[in-house]
Motif scaffolding. Structure first.
Motif, mmCIF file in Angstrom:
data_model
loop_
_atom_site.group_PDB
_atom_site.id
_atom_site.type_symbol
_atom_site.label_atom_id
_atom_site.label_comp_id
_atom_site.label_asym_id
_atom_site.label_seq_id
_atom_site.Cartn_x
_atom_site.Cartn_y
_atom_site.Cartn_z
ATOM 1 N N THR A 141 0.831 -1.210 0.000
ATOM 2 C CA THR A 141 0.000 0.000 0.000
ATOM 3 C C THR A 141 0.863 1.256 0.000
ATOM 4 O OG1 THR A 141 -0.197 -0.069 2.426
ATOM 5 C CG2 THR A 141 -1.932 -1.137 1.146
ATOM 6 N N VAL A 142 2.016 1.203 0.673
ATOM 7 C CA VAL A 142 2.918 2.360 0.691
ATOM 8 C C VAL A 142 3.426 2.660 -0.719
ATOM 9 C CG1 VAL A 142 5.222 3.080 1.419
ATOM 10 C CG2 VAL A 142 3.605 2.241 3.112
ATOM 11 N N VAL A 143 3.755 1.618 -1.476
ATOM 12 C CA VAL A 143 4.194 1.828 -2.867
ATOM 13 C C VAL A 143 3.076 2.463 -3.684
ATOM 14 C CG1 VAL A 143 4.880 0.654 -4.997
ATOM 15 C CG2 VAL A 143 5.918 -0.005 -2.833
ATOM 16 N N ALA A 144 1.849 2.001 -3.478
ATOM 17 C CA ALA A 144 0.707 2.570 -4.204
ATOM 18 C C ALA A 144 0.548 4.053 -3.892
ATOM 19 C CB ALA A 144 -0.574 1.807 -3.868
ATOM 20 N N TRP A 145 0.697 4.431 -2.628
ATOM 21 C CA TRP A 145 0.598 5.834 -2.257
ATOM 22 C C TRP A 145 1.751 6.629 -2.864
ATOM 23 C CZ3 TRP A 145 -2.290 8.348 2.071
ATOM 24 C CH2 TRP A 145 -3.459 7.645 2.381
ATOM 25 N N GLY A 146 2.940 6.039 -2.884
ATOM 26 C CA GLY A 146 4.088 6.727 -3.463
ATOM 27 C C GLY A 146 3.869 7.050 -4.932
ATOM 28 N N PHE A 147 3.359 6.071 -5.696
ATOM 29 C CA PHE A 147 3.109 6.311 -7.115
ATOM 30 C C PHE A 147 1.961 7.298 -7.317
ATOM 31 C CE2 PHE A 147 5.743 2.608 -8.186
ATOM 32 C CZ PHE A 147 6.376 3.095 -9.326
ATOM 33 N N PHE A 181 -3.544 2.127 -7.434
ATOM 34 C CA PHE A 181 -3.885 0.795 -6.931
ATOM 35 C C PHE A 181 -4.278 -0.147 -8.065
ATOM 36 C CE2 PHE A 181 -4.109 2.451 -2.581
ATOM 37 C CZ PHE A 181 -3.662 1.356 -1.861
ATOM 38 N N THR A 182 -5.012 0.358 -9.039
ATOM 39 C CA THR A 182 -5.419 -0.523 -10.132
ATOM 40 C C THR A 182 -4.224 -0.955 -10.983
ATOM 41 O OG1 THR A 182 -5.916 1.386 -11.548
ATOM 42 C CG2 THR A 182 -7.733 0.450 -10.286
ATOM 43 N N ASN A 183 -3.229 -0.085 -11.100
ATOM 44 C CA ASN A 183 -2.035 -0.462 -11.859
ATOM 45 C C ASN A 183 -1.140 -1.406 -11.073
ATOM 46 O OD1 ASN A 183 -1.619 0.870 -14.612
ATOM 47 N ND2 ASN A 183 -2.399 2.560 -13.404
ATOM 48 N N LEU A 184 -0.956 -1.106 -9.784
ATOM 49 C CA LEU A 184 -0.056 -1.924 -8.972
ATOM 50 C C LEU A 184 -0.591 -3.341 -8.808
ATOM 51 C CD1 LEU A 184 2.667 -1.440 -7.519
ATOM 52 C CD2 LEU A 184 1.365 -1.097 -5.419
ATOM 53 N N THR A 185 -1.922 -3.475 -8.734
ATOM 54 C CA THR A 185 -2.527 -4.796 -8.591
ATOM 55 C C THR A 185 -2.812 -5.459 -9.931
ATOM 56 O OG1 THR A 185 -4.706 -3.738 -8.466
ATOM 57 C CG2 THR A 185 -3.608 -4.231 -6.383
ATOM 58 N N SER A 186 -2.589 -4.725 -11.020
ATOM 59 C CA SER A 186 -2.779 -5.249 -12.386
ATOM 60 C C SER A 186 -4.215 -5.655 -12.686
ATOM 61 C CB SER A 186 -1.843 -6.460 -12.626
ATOM 62 O OG SER A 186 -0.500 -6.070 -12.496
ATOM 63 N N GLN A 207 3.500 -0.643 -13.139
ATOM 64 C CA GLN A 207 3.033 -1.983 -13.500
ATOM 65 C C GLN A 207 4.140 -3.019 -13.305
ATOM 66 O OE1 GLN A 207 1.749 -1.109 -17.461
ATOM 67 N NE2 GLN A 207 -0.350 -0.592 -16.862
ATOM 68 N N VAL A 208 5.356 -2.665 -13.723
ATOM 69 C CA VAL A 208 6.490 -3.574 -13.523
ATOM 70 C C VAL A 208 6.771 -3.752 -12.031
ATOM 71 C CG1 VAL A 208 8.962 -3.858 -13.905
ATOM 72 C CG2 VAL A 208 7.520 -3.048 -15.759
ATOM 73 N N ALA A 209 6.699 -2.658 -11.263
ATOM 74 C CA ALA A 209 6.944 -2.733 -9.819
ATOM 75 C C ALA A 209 5.941 -3.656 -9.136
ATOM 76 C CB ALA A 209 6.876 -1.337 -9.205
ATOM 77 N N GLY A 210 4.677 -3.602 -9.559
ATOM 78 C CA GLY A 210 3.667 -4.468 -8.969
ATOM 79 C C GLY A 210 3.949 -5.932 -9.221
#
Length: 232
Positions: A141-147, A181-186, A207-210
């Motif tokens: 979730t922290v990565v999602a907030w960062g992006f 969130f939609t990108n990180l979770t694909s 997307q790659v990070a997720g």
């Protein structure tokens, strides 16, 4: 001799001890609560002030959580301190491009550094504690907030970077958090689309990070399972 006093078994004492032992779980819960609170509080100044205070609280909890990781706490403080100030300023001046951009440029590296600390925390030994399991979710979730803050900065520097189903070119933080969130979770459910080249580049990086994050967690769990089997 007088009998020794019995230890305090009050339920609140147990709750405080659980909170103290699981800061990553508190961070995960705080971020999810913030996500649920945004739709209720983003419509007026008082609500935005509440969100600013909540954003400050999330940063403080992140600082508290990262102190238990192998990351350098002083770096987190140097990034998190100004981020807290601009969380409040952004709540009162949501239309100030300078405030919004500065806030995004402070929050994004802070959250990425916190996620780095938590990932190191997950890999620093050969056993998995309860707090490390919470850290698995909190780091995500922290990565999602960062992006999301990266997208806020992108939108401020290159207006029109994202377009929504309604045709709007300027999007609120919550909209870009949803995109993140939609990108990180694909899952690809977002109705916000990156239009300009810089925005599309950043979305592809997320997307790659997720995908890599999920691969890292699975590799970690498989490696621990193999190690335990070998030590039996």
């Amino acid at each position: 001799m007088p009998p020794e006093p019995e230890p305090d078994h009050h339920p609140s004492a147990g709750l405080l001890e659980a909170v103290r032992r699981h800061p990553s779980g508190v961070l995960l819960a705080a971020q999810l609560l913030a996500v649920l609170a945004y739709p209720f509080a983003d419509a007026n100044t008082a609500g935005r002030a509440f969100l600013g205070a909540m954003g400050t609280g999330v940063v403080l909890i992140a600082l508290w959580a990262v102190r238990r990781t192998p990351a350098l706490g002083w770096i987190a403080v140097l990034l998190g301190g100004p981020a807290m100030v601009f969380s409040v300023l952004e709540a009162f001046f949501p239309d100030s491009d300078g405030v919004v951009l500065t806030s995004a440029l402070l929050h994004a590296p802070f959250y990425f550094y916190v996620s780095y600390g938590m990932i190191r925390y997950l890999f620093h030994d050969d056993r998995v504690t309860t707090d490390e399991l919470y850290a698995t979710g909190a780091a995500f979730t922290v990565v999602a907030w960062g992006f999301a803050y990266v997208y806020v900065a992108c939108q401020a520097v290159w207006p029109g970077s994202f377009v929504g189903a309604g045709g709007a070119e300027a999007h609120r933080f919550f909209d870009l958090l949803f995109l993140s969130f939609t990108n990180l979770t694909s899952v690809g459910l977002s109705d916000i689309v990156p239009i300009l080249g810089h925005a599309r580049s950043l979305v592809m990086v997320e997307q790659v990070a997720g995908v890599l994050y999920v691969a890292l967690v699975i590799a970690r769990l498989v490696g621990l399972t193999v190690a335990r089997a070998a030590n039996r």
